[in-house]
Motif scaffolding. Structure first.
Motif, short mmCIF file in Angstrom:
data_model
loop_
_atom_site.label_atom_id
_atom_site.label_comp_id
_atom_site.label_asym_id
_atom_site.label_seq_id
_atom_site.Cartn_x
_atom_site.Cartn_y
_atom_site.Cartn_z
N UNK A 178 0.90 -1.19 0.09
CA UNK A 178 -0.13 0.04 -0.06
C UNK A 178 0.65 1.14 0.08
N UNK A 179 0.35 2.37 -0.40
CA UNK A 179 0.96 3.70 -0.44
C UNK A 179 0.33 4.56 0.56
N UNK A 180 1.17 5.18 1.81
CA UNK A 180 0.84 6.13 2.65
C UNK A 180 1.55 7.33 2.59
N UNK A 181 0.68 8.35 3.04
CA UNK A 181 1.37 9.59 3.08
C UNK A 181 1.59 9.93 4.38
N UNK A 182 2.21 11.18 4.92
CA UNK A 182 2.61 11.36 6.10
C UNK A 182 1.20 11.74 7.04
N UNK A 183 0.13 12.16 6.47
CA UNK A 183 -1.01 12.39 7.34
C UNK A 183 -2.20 11.34 6.88
N UNK A 184 -1.79 10.23 6.26
CA UNK A 184 -2.62 9.13 5.90
C UNK A 184 -3.97 9.41 5.07
N UNK A 185 -3.63 10.33 4.24
CA UNK A 185 -4.71 10.86 3.03
C UNK A 185 -4.17 10.67 1.94
N UNK A 186 -5.04 10.11 0.92
CA UNK A 186 -4.67 10.13 -0.15
C UNK A 186 -4.68 11.36 -0.90
N UNK A 187 -4.32 11.45 -2.17
CA UNK A 187 -4.18 12.86 -3.11
C UNK A 187 -4.23 12.23 -4.53
N UNK A 188 -4.47 13.03 -5.44
CA UNK A 188 -4.85 12.97 -6.67
C UNK A 188 -4.78 14.14 -7.65
N UNK A 189 -4.44 14.22 -8.94
CA UNK A 189 -4.93 15.33 -9.73
C UNK A 189 -3.46 15.73 -10.54
N UNK A 190 -3.55 16.83 -11.33
CA UNK A 190 -2.10 17.35 -12.07
C UNK A 190 -1.13 17.76 -11.18
N UNK A 191 -0.10 17.33 -11.47
CA UNK A 191 1.22 17.60 -10.86
C UNK A 191 1.47 18.89 -10.94
N UNK A 192 2.22 19.63 -10.08
CA UNK A 192 2.62 21.29 -10.29
C UNK A 192 3.18 21.66 -11.60
N UNK A 193 2.50 22.53 -12.08
CA UNK A 193 2.97 23.10 -13.36
C UNK A 193 3.04 22.14 -14.61
N UNK A 194 2.51 21.19 -14.49
CA UNK A 194 2.43 20.30 -15.75
C UNK A 194 0.74 19.69 -15.80
N UNK A 195 -0.04 20.12 -16.28
CA UNK A 195 -1.41 19.65 -16.31
C UNK A 195 -1.77 18.44 -17.03
N UNK A 196 -0.76 17.88 -17.88
CA UNK A 196 -0.75 16.81 -18.67
C UNK A 196 -0.28 15.63 -17.85
N UNK A 197 0.20 15.91 -16.69
CA UNK A 197 0.72 14.54 -15.81
C UNK A 197 -0.32 14.55 -14.69
N UNK A 250 0.68 19.48 -1.66
CA UNK A 250 0.97 19.04 -0.28
C UNK A 250 1.85 17.92 -0.20
N UNK A 251 1.60 17.12 -1.29
CA UNK A 251 2.53 15.71 -1.23
C UNK A 251 3.53 15.55 -2.32
#
Length: 368
Positions: free
Chosen positions: A302-321, A362-363
């Motif tokens: 599994x993948x965990x973040x420091x605050x145990x929250x999922x994240x999703x969406x475009x990476x900074x400065x690149x809306x195509x990824x 944030x992540x």
């Protein structure tokens, strides 16, 4: 002209995203799958987020929306009972005051989550009557809308369904170079939109772009029993106090687990000690279980973040990824909604995800 959308990862997020995007005739959708350590294929499969004590309201809204999507997707794709079963879940508590508090929480949350269905407070005897396998039962709260899903079969069926519409599948390892170009076993592949739904493997995949994903791997193991007896299709899932989850699947398959091992990295080896621990937990609930009834041990990451929250969406400065990670042990619950939201974004270019997550930035951070 069709736009090229490429998805990396065929777990719950990748499969659901592909399912929705494959219905769009203006898109050419391709998915790559390395198929190693996937959490979706090795998960317990409990869909019942409503009684969680987690205080993260963004997570709860995402999980609640994901649970509500299952009946819709299952009906649309005509998946069978062996894949998804809304047989209910029982959460147990030994202390009467704790049980009453849990019951009141269930009633409160049903006000804005009607998919929870019927709520019942059960005695230990009533719990044992609902789950005949149990030789030791505790009182609990029954939620009729709770379900179990075979994550492996669910993702596989979604991808087969998408292939009939507009999806091309490939196996094999892929990488990104420093410019975000996609390198595959077939050479460099162009894309208009790239979706990285690789769970705990997001961090090494992004490093060549000098971007660090704040995710860590967590090993999870579970055991499956093939039992000589059979039971009805409507036997609920048990989430017992103090023991591993106890999931009776169709007829004669029982799953016990899963573990949460934070110090094993990307290790996918079965641990005999963990297998013994899982067996002991199962035997405390069903004293008739034997080691020779274990049909397999599954291991996932599994993948965990420091605050145990999922994240999703475009990476900074690149809306195509686009990225999706950090789903943790509730990936099969939150994953469907994340996949739908990513598909909506690809098709419209717009999103409003503040109710579900903190900003993606944030992540993610630049490498030193």
């Amino acid at each position: 002209m069709q736009k090229q959308v490429t998805i990396i990862g065929s777990g719950i997020v990748g499969a659901v995203t592909a399912y929705y995007l494959s219905a769009d005739p203006d898109l050419n959708v391709t998915i790559y799958d390395e198929g190693i350590g996937q959490a979706t294929k090795n998960s317990a499969g409990i869909i019942s987020p409503w009684l969680s004590k987690r205080r993260n309201q963004r997570w709860y809204q995402l999980a609640k929306a994901g649970a509500a999507l299952y009946p819709e997707i299952v009906a649309d794709t005509q998946m069978g009972y062996s894949v998804y079963q809304q047989a209910g879940t029982i959460v147990t508590r030994e202390d009467p005051a704790d049980l009453e508090a849990l019951y009141q929480l269930a009633l409160q949350r049903r006000a804005d989550a009607p998919q929870m269905g019927t709520i019942e407070k059960l005695t230990a005897a009533e719990v044992a009557d609902r789950i005949p396998l149990l030789t030791r039962a505790q009182p609990g709260v029954f939620v009729s809308g709770g379900a179990r899903v075979d994550g492996d079969k669910f993702a596989h069926n979604l991808l087969k369904y998408a292939e009939k519409r507009n999806l091309v599948r490939h196996k094999g390892k892929v990488t990104l170079n420093e410019h975000g170009q996609l390198m595959t076993p077939h050479g460099q592949q162009n894309y208009d939109t790239l979706i990285l739904a690789v769970g705990a493997w997001l961090k090494p995949l992004l490093l060549p772009m000098r971007m660090v994903a704040k995710v860590r791997p967590q090993k999870g193991q579970l055991i499956e029993f093939q039992l000589p007896e059979t039971w009805a299709d409507d036997v609920p899932v048990l989430m017992p106090e103090g023991e591993r989850d106890f999931i009776p699947f169709t007829r004669s398959k029982l799953v016990v687990g899963a573990t949460h091992e934070n110090d094993q990295g990307y290790d996918l080896q079965v641990s005999p000690l963990v297998e013994e621990d899982l067996f002991a937990s199962g035997q405390k609930l069903d004293a008739n279980l034997t080691m020779d009834q274990i049909s397999q041990v599954k291991v996932g990451t599994r993948a965990y973040t420091p605050d145990f929250s999922p994240f999703f969406g475009p990476i900074p400065d690149n809306p195509h990824i686009l990225v999706a990670s950090g789903l943790g042990s509730s990936g099969l619950t939150t994953g469907p909604m994340i996949g739908k939201l990513l598909a909506d974004y690809v098709q419209t270019g717009h999103h409003d995800w503040n109710q579900y997550q903190l900003p993606v930035e944030t992540y993610l951070e630049e490498a030193d």
